[in-house]
Design a protein around this motif. Structure first.
Motif, PDB file in Angstrom:
ATOM      1  N   ILE A  54      36.878 -12.594 -51.653  1.00 44.59           N
ATOM      2  CA  ILE A  54      36.410 -11.334 -51.061  1.00 44.59           C
ATOM      3  C   ILE A  54      37.473 -10.768 -50.132  1.00 44.59           C
ATOM      4  CG2 ILE A  54      34.719 -10.324 -49.460  1.00 44.59           C
ATOM      5  CD1 ILE A  54      32.657 -12.348 -50.655  1.00 44.59           C
ATOM      6  N   THR A  55      38.033 -11.619 -49.276  1.00 44.52           N
ATOM      7  CA  THR A  55      39.062 -11.179 -48.329  1.00 44.52           C
ATOM      8  C   THR A  55      40.283 -10.603 -49.044  1.00 44.52           C
ATOM      9  OG1 THR A  55      38.348 -12.791 -46.688  1.00 44.52           O
ATOM     10  CG2 THR A  55      40.582 -11.937 -46.451  1.00 44.52           C
ATOM     11  N   ARG A  56      40.706 -11.257 -50.109  1.00 48.23           N
ATOM     12  CA  ARG A  56      41.918 -10.832 -50.819  1.00 48.23           C
ATOM     13  C   ARG A  56      41.706  -9.587 -51.680  1.00 48.23           C
ATOM     14  NH1 ARG A  56      45.990 -15.210 -52.340  1.00 48.23           N
ATOM     15  NH2 ARG A  56      45.721 -16.774 -50.734  1.00 48.23           N
ATOM     16  N   LEU A  57      40.506  -9.411 -52.236  1.00 44.50           N
ATOM     17  CA  LEU A  57      40.295  -8.379 -53.250  1.00 44.50           C
ATOM     18  C   LEU A  57      39.594  -7.113 -52.771  1.00 44.50           C
ATOM     19  CD1 LEU A  57      39.174 -10.699 -56.192  1.00 44.50           C
ATOM     20  CD2 LEU A  57      41.479  -9.863 -55.667  1.00 44.50           C
ATOM     21  N   ALA A  58      38.806  -7.204 -51.727  1.00 41.38           N
ATOM     22  CA  ALA A  58      38.028  -6.043 -51.262  1.00 41.38           C
ATOM     23  C   ALA A  58      38.948  -4.895 -50.869  1.00 41.38           C
ATOM     24  CB  ALA A  58      37.142  -6.435 -50.087  1.00 41.38           C
ATOM     25  N   GLY A  59      38.614  -3.722 -51.364  1.00 38.70           N
ATOM     26  CA  GLY A  59      39.343  -2.516 -50.982  1.00 38.70           C
ATOM     27  C   GLY A  59      40.520  -2.160 -51.868  1.00 38.70           C
ATOM     28  N   ILE A  60      40.866  -3.008 -52.832  1.00 44.60           N
ATOM     29  CA  ILE A  60      41.968  -2.679 -53.742  1.00 44.60           C
ATOM     30  C   ILE A  60      41.535  -1.515 -54.625  1.00 44.60           C
ATOM     31  CG2 ILE A  60      43.332  -3.498 -55.713  1.00 44.60           C
ATOM     32  CD1 ILE A  60      43.290  -6.279 -54.453  1.00 44.60           C
ATOM     33  N   ARG A  61      42.437  -0.554 -54.782  1.00 41.84           N
ATOM     34  CA  ARG A  61      42.130   0.625 -55.583  1.00 41.84           C
ATOM     35  C   ARG A  61      42.967   0.631 -56.860  1.00 41.84           C
ATOM     36  NH1 ARG A  61      40.999   5.641 -51.857  1.00 41.84           N
ATOM     37  NH2 ARG A  61      41.612   6.613 -53.800  1.00 41.84           N
ATOM     38  N   CYS A  62      42.472   1.329 -57.865  1.00 45.03           N
ATOM     39  CA  CYS A  62      43.181   1.476 -59.135  1.00 45.03           C
ATOM     40  C   CYS A  62      43.575   2.942 -59.275  1.00 45.03           C
ATOM     41  CB  CYS A  62      42.281   1.039 -60.289  1.00 45.03           C
ATOM     42  SG  CYS A  62      43.079   1.109 -61.902  1.00 45.03           S
ATOM     43  N   GLY A  63      44.848   3.219 -59.045  1.00 48.01           N
ATOM     44  CA  GLY A  63      45.308   4.608 -59.119  1.00 48.01           C
ATOM     45  C   GLY A  63      44.560   5.484 -58.141  1.00 48.01           C
ATOM     46  N   PHE A  64      43.972   6.552 -58.652  1.00 50.85           N
ATOM     47  CA  PHE A  64      43.235   7.481 -57.800  1.00 50.85           C
ATOM     48  C   PHE A  64      41.755   7.133 -57.687  1.00 50.85           C
ATOM     49  CE2 PHE A  64      46.894   9.979 -59.290  1.00 50.85           C
ATOM     50  CZ  PHE A  64      47.444  10.288 -58.063  1.00 50.85           C
ATOM     51  N   ALA A  66      38.415   5.139 -56.485  1.00 49.75           N
ATOM     52  CA  ALA A  66      38.015   4.587 -55.184  1.00 49.75           C
ATOM     53  C   ALA A  66      37.835   3.076 -55.236  1.00 49.75           C
ATOM     54  CB  ALA A  66      36.728   5.252 -54.720  1.00 49.75           C
ATOM     55  N   THR A  67      37.921   2.489 -56.420  1.00 48.48           N
ATOM     56  CA  THR A  67      37.692   1.058 -56.599  1.00 48.48           C
ATOM     57  C   THR A  67      38.625   0.528 -57.676  1.00 48.48           C
ATOM     58  OG1 THR A  67      35.952  -0.609 -56.903  1.00 48.48           O
ATOM     59  CG2 THR A  67      35.805   1.371 -58.282  1.00 48.48           C
ATOM     60  N   SER A  68      38.479  -0.740 -58.019  1.00 49.96           N
ATOM     61  CA  SER A  68      39.283  -1.388 -59.060  1.00 49.96           C
ATOM     62  C   SER A  68      38.504  -2.596 -59.560  1.00 49.96           C
ATOM     63  CB  SER A  68      40.621  -1.851 -58.481  1.00 49.96           C
ATOM     64  OG  SER A  68      40.403  -2.872 -57.524  1.00 49.96           O
ATOM     65  N   CYS A  69      39.003  -3.231 -60.607  1.00 49.41           N
ATOM     66  CA  CYS A  69      38.338  -4.467 -61.071  1.00 49.41           C
ATOM     67  C   CYS A  69      38.371  -5.547 -59.986  1.00 49.41           C
ATOM     68  CB  CYS A  69      38.959  -4.944 -62.380  1.00 49.41           C
ATOM     69  SG  CYS A  69      38.484  -3.909 -63.790  1.00 49.41           S
ATOM     70  N   PRO A  70      39.498  -5.758 -59.287  1.00 51.01           N
ATOM     71  CA  PRO A  70      39.470  -6.736 -58.201  1.00 51.01           C
ATOM     72  C   PRO A  70      38.445  -6.381 -57.115  1.00 51.01           C
ATOM     73  CG  PRO A  70      41.730  -6.284 -58.804  1.00 51.01           C
ATOM     74  CD  PRO A  70      40.877  -5.296 -59.551  1.00 51.01           C
ATOM     75  N   ASP A  71      38.371  -5.115 -56.735  1.00 53.29           N
ATOM     76  CA  ASP A  71      37.404  -4.679 -55.734  1.00 53.29           C
ATOM     77  C   ASP A  71      35.976  -4.905 -56.232  1.00 53.29           C
ATOM     78  OD1 ASP A  71      36.707  -3.302 -53.204  1.00 53.29           O
ATOM     79  OD2 ASP A  71      36.028  -1.674 -54.518  1.00 53.29           O
ATOM     80  N   GLN A  72      35.742  -4.683 -57.517  1.00 55.23           N
ATOM     81  CA  GLN A  72      34.412  -4.903 -58.076  1.00 55.23           C
ATOM     82  C   GLN A  72      34.054  -6.391 -58.076  1.00 55.23           C
ATOM     83  OE1 GLN A  72      31.945  -2.497 -59.225  1.00 55.23           O
ATOM     84  NE2 GLN A  72      33.275  -1.427 -57.783  1.00 55.23           N
TER      85      GLN A  72
END
Length: 87
Positions: A54-64, A66-72
């Motif tokens: 959670i600490t490492r992945l939360a908030g990572i975005r994919c391009g434009f 608002a989220t990404s697979c890691p964030d999900q």
């Protein structure tokens, strides 16, 4: 070991399946998404604790987006923790 299925939103992946033993991630499988990225992410998560992921992945975005697979994955793990407390 608990199996957990999460339906992500805002990304190409349509489903994330995880096997979790105690506080440790044992397996992650994506349905859909960018194959190389999701396979790499899955391999890196094996053996990691829920909180570290959670600490490492939360908030990572994919391009434009608002989220990404890691964030999900982070969102899925937060939801898993909340649901596990109520079990």
């Amino acid at each position: 070991m608990k199996h957990y299925t999460y339906t992500p939103s805002g990304v190409c992946a349509r489903r994330i399946d995880m096997d979790i033993e105690g506080n440790v991630i044992r397996k992650v499988t994506f349905t859909g998404g960018c194959s190389g990225n999701t396979q790499g992410l899955s391999a890196l998560l094996v053996g990691m604790t829920i909180d570290e992921a959670i600490t490492r992945l939360a908030g990572i975005r994919c391009g434009f987006k608002a989220t990404s697979c890691p964030d999900q994955v982070a969102k899925a793990l937060v939801k898993f923790k909340a649901e596990s407390v109520s079990d």
